[in-house]
Design an enzyme around this catalytic site. Structure first.
Site, PDB file in Angstrom:
ATOM      1  N   HIS A 181      -5.462   9.361  -0.476  1.00 32.54           N
ATOM      2  CA  HIS A 181      -5.095   8.569   0.961  1.00 32.54           C
ATOM      3  C   HIS A 181      -6.011   9.190   1.897  1.00 32.54           C
ATOM      4  O   HIS A 181      -5.739   8.975   3.242  1.00 32.54           O
ATOM      5  CB  HIS A 181      -3.781   8.559   1.084  1.00 32.54           C
ATOM      6  CG  HIS A 181      -3.312   7.403   1.957  1.00 32.54           C
ATOM      7  ND1 HIS A 181      -2.975   7.540   3.105  1.00 32.54           N
ATOM      8  CD2 HIS A 181      -3.278   6.215   1.886  1.00 32.54           C
ATOM      9  CE1 HIS A 181      -2.523   6.562   3.796  1.00 32.54           C
ATOM     10  NE2 HIS A 181      -2.782   5.521   2.964  1.00 32.54           N
TER      11      HIS A 181
ATOM     12  N   HIS B 128      -5.883   2.797  -4.184  1.00 33.30           N
ATOM     13  CA  HIS B 128      -5.656   2.735  -2.594  1.00 33.30           C
ATOM     14  C   HIS B 128      -6.430   4.481  -2.453  1.00 33.30           C
ATOM     15  O   HIS B 128      -5.908   5.365  -1.674  1.00 33.30           O
ATOM     16  CB  HIS B 128      -4.340   2.921  -2.196  1.00 33.30           C
ATOM     17  CG  HIS B 128      -4.160   2.985  -0.617  1.00 33.30           C
ATOM     18  ND1 HIS B 128      -5.013   2.037   0.171  1.00 33.30           N
ATOM     19  CD2 HIS B 128      -3.278   3.193   0.301  1.00 33.30           C
ATOM     20  CE1 HIS B 128      -4.737   2.136   1.381  1.00 33.30           C
ATOM     21  NE2 HIS B 128      -3.482   2.945   1.263  1.00 33.30           N
TER      22      HIS B 128
ATOM     23  N   HIS C 166       3.651  -2.298   3.255  1.00 30.62           N
ATOM     24  CA  HIS C 166       3.820  -0.653   2.671  1.00 30.62           C
ATOM     25  C   HIS C 166       4.970  -0.457   2.045  1.00 30.62           C
ATOM     26  O   HIS C 166       6.063  -0.605   2.382  1.00 30.62           O
ATOM     27  CB  HIS C 166       3.680   0.227   3.829  1.00 30.62           C
ATOM     28  CG  HIS C 166       2.245  -0.213   4.674  1.00 30.62           C
ATOM     29  ND1 HIS C 166       2.052  -0.991   5.196  1.00 30.62           N
ATOM     30  CD2 HIS C 166       1.164   0.545   4.258  1.00 30.62           C
ATOM     31  CE1 HIS C 166       0.644  -0.955   5.830  1.00 30.62           C
ATOM     32  NE2 HIS C 166       0.050   0.088   5.169  1.00 30.62           N
TER      33      HIS C 166
ATOM     34  N   ASP D 145       0.971  -1.218   0.139  1.00 28.83           N
ATOM     35  CA  ASP D 145       0.109  -0.079  -0.011  1.00 28.83           C
ATOM     36  C   ASP D 145       0.746   1.264   0.124  1.00 28.83           C
ATOM     37  O   ASP D 145       2.044   1.132   0.656  1.00 28.83           O
ATOM     38  CB  ASP D 145      -0.864  -0.122   1.314  1.00 28.83           C
ATOM     39  CG  ASP D 145      -1.828  -0.946   1.530  1.00 28.83           C
ATOM     40  OD1 ASP D 145      -2.083  -1.670   0.234  1.00 28.83           O
ATOM     41  OD2 ASP D 145      -2.404  -1.020   2.535  1.00 28.83           O
ATOM     42  N   ASP D 146       0.146   2.396  -0.465  1.00 27.86           N
ATOM     43  CA  ASP D 146       0.738   3.641  -0.221  1.00 27.86           C
ATOM     44  C   ASP D 146       1.683   4.160  -1.224  1.00 27.86           C
ATOM     45  O   ASP D 146       1.863   5.294  -1.224  1.00 27.86           O
ATOM     46  CB  ASP D 146       1.286   3.929   1.175  1.00 27.86           C
ATOM     47  CG  ASP D 146       0.379   3.824   2.399  1.00 27.86           C
ATOM     48  OD1 ASP D 146      -0.626   3.608   1.964  1.00 27.86           O
ATOM     49  OD2 ASP D 146       0.849   3.753   3.422  1.00 27.86           O
TER      50      ASP D 146
HETATM   51 ZN   LIG Z   1      -2.567   3.524   3.184  1.00 25.97          ZN
END
Ligand SMILES: [Zn+2]
Length: 235
Positions: free
Chosen positions: A99, A95, A189, A44-45
């Site tokens: 965010h 995602h 992440h 993620d991210d």
């Molecule tokens: Zn995130």
């Protein structure tokens, strides 16, 4: 008194919108079918022009494929990294655009966060994005309708080796291997949410991959992990 009652009413409505969605709404998955010895690593991210590239190097060396849930506006700033993820055969999921936690988004902003990221990422990849991971796993009641409109499915996770606090690489590896199960979705992440987290992940990743393979698990994308189940739902 009336003000207090109104405040209570507003709090209850918010709780139903945010928490109620978590508890009662259908339509999200946190694991794949347990029928095959397969696990999906997810990141993620990102994309982060430094960390994502280094994680892609590790995955390339290990011949492992994974899924990257990208933040739309970060993808727009790192188009080369997005192309590299797709070209290497990894899956790209969404995602959200910025965010922002969906707990802080009303229905219109929720649709905008999901739709904008979906349009940008689908164009970048050249195929529709099918999976969405809400930032921090926070959902709201409007999210499920928005995902239906944009033809996406909410994907959470069943294993998360690093929480909000720094976790040493060896403990991350141990956590993943001791919790591993068929159909697991592992949440990792590839950007710096927790300080130095990507550094620790770069150390943890090779023994994590080797350990899972030693246990007989095949590493697949989320799309592949859910394939059997999605085929069954359609059929
Ligand atoms: Zn995130």
């Amino acid at each position: 008194m009336i003000v207090a009652r109104l405040a209570l009413g507003a709090a209850a409505a918010w709780a139903a919108y945010a928490w109620g969605a978590h508890l009662f709404a259908p339509g999200w998955v946190s694991r794949g079918p347990a029928t095959q010895r397969r696990i999906a690593l997810t990141f993620d991210d990102g994309p982060d022009p430094v960390w994502t590239e280094r994680i892609l190097d590790v995955l390339e060396r290990e011949h492992a494929r994974a899924s990257f849930f990208l933040v739309g506006e970060r993808a727009a700033r790192a188009p080369d990294t997005v192309r590299r993820i797709a070209a290497a055969g990894h899956e790209i999921g969404s995602h959200g655009w910025s965010h922002r936690s969906l707990w802080l988004c009303g229905p219109r902003r929720t649709d905008d966060e999901i739709g904008r990221a979906q349009r940008y990422l689908s164009d970048a990849v050249g195929a529709p994005i099918r999976h969405f991971r809400p930032p921090w796993g926070m959902v709201n009641a409007a999210m499920f309708g928005a995902l239906r409109r944009h033809d996406q499915r909410c994907v959470l996770w069943s294993i998360q080796p690093e929480g909000l606090r720094a976790t040493p690489p060896a403990r991350q590896v141990e956590h993943v291997l001791s919790h591993a199960h068929s159909g697991a979705i592992v949440d990792l992440h590839d950007a710096e949410g927790v300080p130095d987290a990507p550094d620790r992940l770069l150390v943890a990743l090779p023994p994590m991959i080797a350990g899972l393979r030693r246990m007989g698990y095949e590493l697949v994308t989320v799309g592949e992990l859910l394939e059997t189940e999605e085929a069954r739902r359609v059929g």
